[in-house]
Design a protein around this motif. Structure first.
Motif, short mmCIF file in Angstrom:
data_model
loop_
_atom_site.label_atom_id
_atom_site.label_comp_id
_atom_site.label_asym_id
_atom_site.label_seq_id
_atom_site.Cartn_x
_atom_site.Cartn_y
_atom_site.Cartn_z
N PRO A 88 0.81 -1.23 0.00
CA PRO A 88 0.00 0.00 0.00
C PRO A 88 0.84 1.27 0.00
O PRO A 88 1.96 1.30 0.53
CB PRO A 88 -0.81 -0.12 1.31
CG PRO A 88 -0.75 -1.56 1.69
CD PRO A 88 0.57 -2.06 1.19
N PRO A 90 -0.59 4.75 1.09
CA PRO A 90 -1.69 5.64 1.50
C PRO A 90 -1.25 7.09 1.56
O PRO A 90 -0.09 7.42 1.28
CB PRO A 90 -2.02 5.12 2.90
CG PRO A 90 -0.71 4.58 3.41
CD PRO A 90 0.00 4.01 2.20
N SER A 123 3.37 -0.65 -6.86
CA SER A 123 2.53 0.19 -6.01
C SER A 123 2.39 1.58 -6.62
O SER A 123 3.37 2.17 -7.09
CB SER A 123 3.15 0.32 -4.62
OG SER A 123 3.40 -0.94 -4.05
N HIS A 268 -8.77 2.44 -3.33
CA HIS A 268 -7.38 2.68 -2.96
C HIS A 268 -6.65 3.54 -3.97
O HIS A 268 -5.49 3.90 -3.73
CB HIS A 268 -6.66 1.35 -2.82
CG HIS A 268 -6.54 0.58 -4.11
ND1 HIS A 268 -7.63 0.06 -4.75
CD2 HIS A 268 -5.47 0.28 -4.88
CE1 HIS A 268 -7.23 -0.55 -5.85
NE2 HIS A 268 -5.94 -0.43 -5.96
N CYS A 269 -7.30 3.88 -5.09
CA CYS A 269 -6.60 4.63 -6.15
C CYS A 269 -7.18 6.03 -6.35
O CYS A 269 -6.52 7.02 -6.06
CB CYS A 269 -6.66 3.85 -7.47
SG CYS A 269 -5.59 2.41 -7.52
N VAL A 272 -7.23 8.62 -3.64
CA VAL A 272 -5.94 8.85 -2.99
C VAL A 272 -4.90 9.47 -3.93
O VAL A 272 -4.25 10.47 -3.61
CB VAL A 272 -5.39 7.53 -2.39
CG1 VAL A 272 -3.99 7.73 -1.83
CG2 VAL A 272 -6.33 6.99 -1.32
N ASP A 331 -14.69 -4.71 -1.52
CA ASP A 331 -13.62 -3.78 -1.16
C ASP A 331 -14.22 -2.50 -0.56
O ASP A 331 -14.96 -1.78 -1.24
CB ASP A 331 -12.80 -3.44 -2.41
CG ASP A 331 -11.47 -2.76 -2.08
OD1 ASP A 331 -11.34 -2.24 -0.96
OD2 ASP A 331 -10.58 -2.76 -2.95
N ARG A 333 -12.29 -0.03 0.98
CA ARG A 333 -11.24 0.96 1.21
C ARG A 333 -11.67 2.33 0.72
O ARG A 333 -12.09 2.50 -0.42
CB ARG A 333 -9.95 0.52 0.50
CG ARG A 333 -9.28 -0.67 1.14
CD ARG A 333 -8.07 -1.10 0.36
NE ARG A 333 -8.44 -1.69 -0.94
CZ ARG A 333 -7.56 -2.10 -1.85
NH1 ARG A 333 -6.27 -1.99 -1.61
NH2 ARG A 333 -7.98 -2.63 -2.98
N GLU A 334 -11.56 3.32 1.61
CA GLU A 334 -11.90 4.72 1.30
C GLU A 334 -13.32 4.87 0.78
O GLU A 334 -13.63 5.83 0.08
CB GLU A 334 -10.91 5.30 0.28
CG GLU A 334 -9.46 5.29 0.71
CD GLU A 334 -9.19 6.18 1.92
OE1 GLU A 334 -9.83 7.23 2.03
OE2 GLU A 334 -8.35 5.80 2.75
#
Length: 436
Positions: A88, A90, A123, A268-269, A272, A331, A333-334
């Motif tokens: 990750p 972040p 990543s 996650h993309c 961010v 998922d 995430r965020e």
């Protein structure tokens, strides 16, 4: 074209949503693959032939390559020919990129590097991260000559970001084009040779810095376009216009392709990565920053509008449909859906019922709120107010007659034909618009 069996040993550092599918695909080609993760639970799960994430066809693939001995997981990095880092990246509280996981992974890889190895960072990273990784290797392994302009180096270092869609990861890891950036052109060519063994899409080489920027630009482009749709949805709601109809008709123009609005942007993309560009050049990234602020602000707007609707029906339980950051995946995430539902749960407590077909337990945001996870049929029986946050296929299947008496705030256009339910004291002609 399959990998030549037993000629390469590959270590994949990080067995998350990208690392595990990548490791399994490479292992299917015949290479010996070691997946490395800091979680003992993940290592144990993979070594038993099971998966800890939801992805189409991944469970069967992992079971097969583990049973054949081509994939195993470990807590420790081992000597290999190719190292892929997929950990990750972040953002910190001040929205600065956090590459500590990448550098930690690089430190472990440095311990086992040998001349002739290839290290590839996948990543999503701010521009300059691959060079920072090279400099760390130089510091930790002075016995190895590092690649730099005009110097071949003893190892090859490259950057190759993933560009896959959850739910289609195994297909897109093979079929999508790849952008491969090397510290030097020679590094890029060596990484290119590796990817061509299992990628059918075009593999195009460039510099590491350009490849890092390409990944950030791809996600920032989508973020800006989603921000336009989200801003448009607020404007249309205040003008009492159906935003879904406006977008559908506008997109009939041959050069217009407006994306769909929602309660914000997650994952996650996209939620961010634009901050990596803003952090790198804050003075000249005004549009990208504004788009991020618009999309984050849409979440606040949805909480306020949902609260207004809920307050019109004080005796009703509220069903929040969906917690994932996009449809038909597990998922969170965020996820803006989690943020909206979590804030509503803190305000309305036990009245909040959460419907998420891809969740077995509630995220920690709901601890102590009294909110509970229920199925869709139970929600349709018990709840009078619905807040639609994710457009899962399951939610689209509910016919009008099963939801005709519900008050609905629809952030995804899932129920465009939803009848409008008046609150107490309203007559049908006077009722407010409750689905935008």
């Amino acid at each position: 074209m399959p990998l030549e069996k037993l000629q390469q040993k590959v270590s994949v550092i990080g067995l998350g949503y990208i690392g595990l599918p990548t490791a399994a695909l490479i292992a299917r080609g015949g290479a010996q693959v070691v997946g490395v993760d800091v979680s003992a639970h993940v290592v144990e799960t993979v070594n038993s032939g099971r998966v800890h994430i939801e992805e189409v066809d991944l469970d069967g693939l992992v079971q097969g390559v583990v049973s054949r001995g081509n994939l195993r997981a470990s807590l420790e990095v081992e000597p290999s020919d190719v190292f892929i880092i997929a950990v990750p990246t972040p953002v910190a509280e001040d929205r600065a990129p956090d590459i500590s996981h990448v550098l930690k992974a690089a430190r472990t890889v440095a311990q086992v590097l040998k001349s002739g190895d290839t290290v590839i960072l996948e990543s999503t990273s701010p521009v300059g991260t691959t060079e920072a990784m090279r400099d760390l290797f130089a510091q930790l392994r002075p016995d190895l000559k590092m690649p730099e302009p005009g110097v071949a180096g003893d190892i090859a270092i490259a950057y190759c970001p993933e560009r896959v869609l959850p739910g289609r990861i195994l297909v897109e890891l093979i079929d999508n084009d790849r952008c491969i950036g090397g510290i030097t052109p020679r590094c890029a060519r060596k990484a290119l040779g590796f990817y061509r063994q299992f990628v059918r899409g075009a593999c195009i080489t460039t510099s590491a810095r350009a490849a890092e920027m390409v990944k950030l630009v791809e996600n920032s482009f989508r973020d800006v376009n989603i921000a336009f749709a989200n801003e448009l949805s607020v404007i249309a709601e205040r003008m009492d216009i159906d935003v879904w109809e406006v977008i559908r008709l506008a997109n009939r123009h041959p050069r217009v392709n407006i994306l769909q609005p929602g309660p914000g942007v997650g994952g996650h993309c996209i939620a961010v990565d634009p901050w990596f560009i803003v952090h790198g050049d804050p003075e000249n990234s005004r549009l990208i920053r504004t788009a991020r602020e618009v999309n984050d602000g849409k979440t606040d707007y949805v909480v306020a509008k949902a609260s207004d609707l809920i307050d019109e029906f004080p005796g009703e339980d509220i069903a929040c449909l969906g917690l994932a950051f996009k449809p038909n995946i597990d998922d969170f995430r965020e996820s803006p859906a989690v943020k909206v539902a979590g804030r509503l749960a803190k305000r309305y407590g036990r009245r909040i019922k959460l419907v998420e077909p891809y969740a077995h337990d509630l995220p920690m945001e709901f601890a102590g709120t009294g909110a509970e996870l229920i199925d869709l049929d139970t929600a349709l029986e018990q709840c009078g107010v619905f807040v639609i946050l994710v457009d899962h296929d399951m939610f689209k299947s509910v016919p009008v007659d099963e939801r005709a008496d519900k008050a609905v705030y629809d952030t995804r256009g899932v129920w465009p034909d939803q009848p409008r339910r008046p609150s107490a004291g309203q007559t049908a002609p006077d009722q407010a618009r409750i689905a935008i």
